[in-house]
Scaffold this active site. Structure first.
Site, PDB file in Angstrom:
ATOM      1  N   ARG A 162       0.841  -1.193   0.000  1.00  0.00           N
ATOM      2  CA  ARG A 162       0.000   0.000   0.000  1.00  0.00           C
ATOM      3  C   ARG A 162       0.877   1.244   0.000  1.00  0.00           C
ATOM      4  NH1 ARG A 162      -1.899  -3.665   3.878  1.00  0.00           N
ATOM      5  NH2 ARG A 162      -4.017  -4.455   3.501  1.00  0.00           N
ATOM      6  N   LYS A 186      -1.752  -2.806   8.013  1.00  0.00           N
ATOM      7  CA  LYS A 186      -2.928  -2.448   8.796  1.00  0.00           C
ATOM      8  C   LYS A 186      -2.903  -3.182  10.129  1.00  0.00           C
ATOM      9  CE  LYS A 186      -6.174  -1.265   5.089  1.00  0.00           C
ATOM     10  NZ  LYS A 186      -7.488  -1.594   4.478  1.00  0.00           N
ATOM     11  N   HIS A 257      -3.517   2.348  -5.432  1.00  0.00           N
ATOM     12  CA  HIS A 257      -4.280   1.146  -5.101  1.00  0.00           C
ATOM     13  C   HIS A 257      -4.593   0.351  -6.358  1.00  0.00           C
ATOM     14  CE1 HIS A 257      -6.004  -1.010  -1.776  1.00  0.00           C
ATOM     15  NE2 HIS A 257      -7.110  -1.230  -2.455  1.00  0.00           N
ATOM     16  N   ARG A 260      -1.689  -1.675  -7.068  1.00  0.00           N
ATOM     17  CA  ARG A 260      -1.712  -2.842  -6.174  1.00  0.00           C
ATOM     18  C   ARG A 260      -2.644  -3.920  -6.734  1.00  0.00           C
ATOM     19  NH1 ARG A 260      -1.268  -4.453  -0.600  1.00  0.00           N
ATOM     20  NH2 ARG A 260      -3.254  -5.024   0.346  1.00  0.00           N
ATOM     21  N   HIS A 283      -3.455  -9.224   3.322  1.00  0.00           N
ATOM     22  CA  HIS A 283      -4.893  -9.302   3.578  1.00  0.00           C
ATOM     23  C   HIS A 283      -5.155 -10.159   4.811  1.00  0.00           C
ATOM     24  CE1 HIS A 283      -5.969  -8.455  -0.905  1.00  0.00           C
ATOM     25  NE2 HIS A 283      -5.822  -7.346  -0.207  1.00  0.00           N
ATOM     26  N   TYR A 292      -9.603 -11.057  -6.600  1.00  0.00           N
ATOM     27  CA  TYR A 292      -8.725 -10.978  -7.763  1.00  0.00           C
ATOM     28  C   TYR A 292      -8.860 -12.183  -8.677  1.00  0.00           C
ATOM     29  CZ  TYR A 292      -6.734  -7.149  -5.155  1.00  0.00           C
ATOM     30  OH  TYR A 292      -6.578  -5.976  -4.466  1.00  0.00           O
TER      31      TYR A 292
END
Length: 311
Positions: A162, A186, A257, A260, A283, A292
């Site tokens: 990110r 995150k 993004h 990404r 993730h 995806y």
């Protein structure tokens, strides 16, 4: 927090304002949320409590399921989309769950709150040749900013990290011998991400000729620097990506993004295992990564339709 939200918060009755302040402290120190996520959760709680007051409530015990449903209906009537309604319902459930666990309410009134599922739209991605054009757009630069922009593009596409993770990198987070990045994602979860030879060449040029030219006393350990020597701002990194994408013929209008998304799609199309891609992207849930697979199937259908004689 917007001025309008701040005004709504200031107008809350003292008892509700105190509950909101305690909830904010819980999110900040126990949930360890990012600043952006924290603002979103607190802002949603402000407007939920504002709605409660408009319905005649003055105490947190007055918050009930009909009020929650009325608040979502009010949002829908004001034009909020499915994704927004779903997010606000999730924020409301988080708030009521905390109220119950804190002993401020006798039950979790949000347990039976349902909301429409947000449509999961397929992200736009670059074709491999477009991605090469984007990344190569800064190749050959010799000035410090050009060398930095080359690193921004190379690392984003090489690693799929990110943009917030990119600008948060310190020099010591780069293991150049093994071509690995130590990334803080995150929830402050750390992971290790590989990068390739082209990104290493861009890094070498930046660290030997670019960074020393911009570094000042305020640079600290930051890997990427702005014009004044401080840590590179996310907005500047985004502008770099948008400029490079705009210059690539036929490329969709995407930012970091989208780059990404492109990495994930290209890696999966290259045969990578889904769980490895999950680890690469950081993730928390495999369900997020599975989006995806739909992108690659969608691209497969498009290629089939163009190329197969009996499509």
């Amino acid at each position: 927090m917007t001025a309008r939200t701040a005004d709504a918060r200031a107008a809350l009755p003292p008892a509700l304002a105190e509950v909101l302040a305690d909830y904010e402290e819980h999110l900040r120190w126990q949930r360890d949320l990012s600043a952006h996520t924290l603002r979103g959760y607190v802002g949603d709680a402000v407007w939920l409590l504002d709605h409660l007051v408009r319905r005649g409530g003055t105490r947190i015990e007055d918050l009930d399921l009909p009020t929650l449903r009325s608040w979502l209906a009010h949002n829908r009537a004001r034009g909020a989309g499915r994704a927004t309604i779903a997010r606000r319902a999730a924020a409301a459930r988080s708030f009521t769950r905390w109220l119950r666990r804190s002993g401020l309410t006798s039950e979790d009134v949000g347990l039976r709150l349902v909301s429409p599922k947000a449509h999961r739209t397929l992200p736009e991605v670059l074709a491999p040749d477009q991605a090469r054009a984007v990344v190569d757009s800064a190749a050959g630069a010799e000035d410090p900013v050009g060398l930095r922009d080359a690193v921004v593009l190379e690392l984003l596409y090489a690693s799929g990290i990110r943009v917030s993770e990119l600008v948060g990198l310190d020099v010591d987070d780069v293991d150049r011998d093994r071509r690995l990045l130590r990334v803080l994602g995150k929830g402050r979860k750390e992971r290790t991400v590989p990068y390739g030879a082209p990104a290493e060449r861009a890094l070498d040029a930046w660290l030997t000729r670019g960074r020393p030219a911009l570094a000042t006393e305020r640079s600290g350990p930051a890997l990427l620097l702005g014009l004044r020597g401080g840590r590179l701002d996310q907005r500047e990194a985004r502008r770099t990506v948008h400029a490079a994408v705009t210059a690539a013929p036929g490329a969709p209008d995407i930012g970091p993004h989208g780059l990404r998304h492109s990495v994930a799609t290209h890696v999966l199309e290259g045969g990578a295992d889904l769980r490895l891609v999950q680890e690469l992207l950081g993730h928390a849930s495999l369900a997020t990564t599975q989006l995806y697979t739909h992108v690659t199937v969608d691209r497969l259908r498009a290629v089939h339709a163009r190329a197969h004689p009996r499509a």
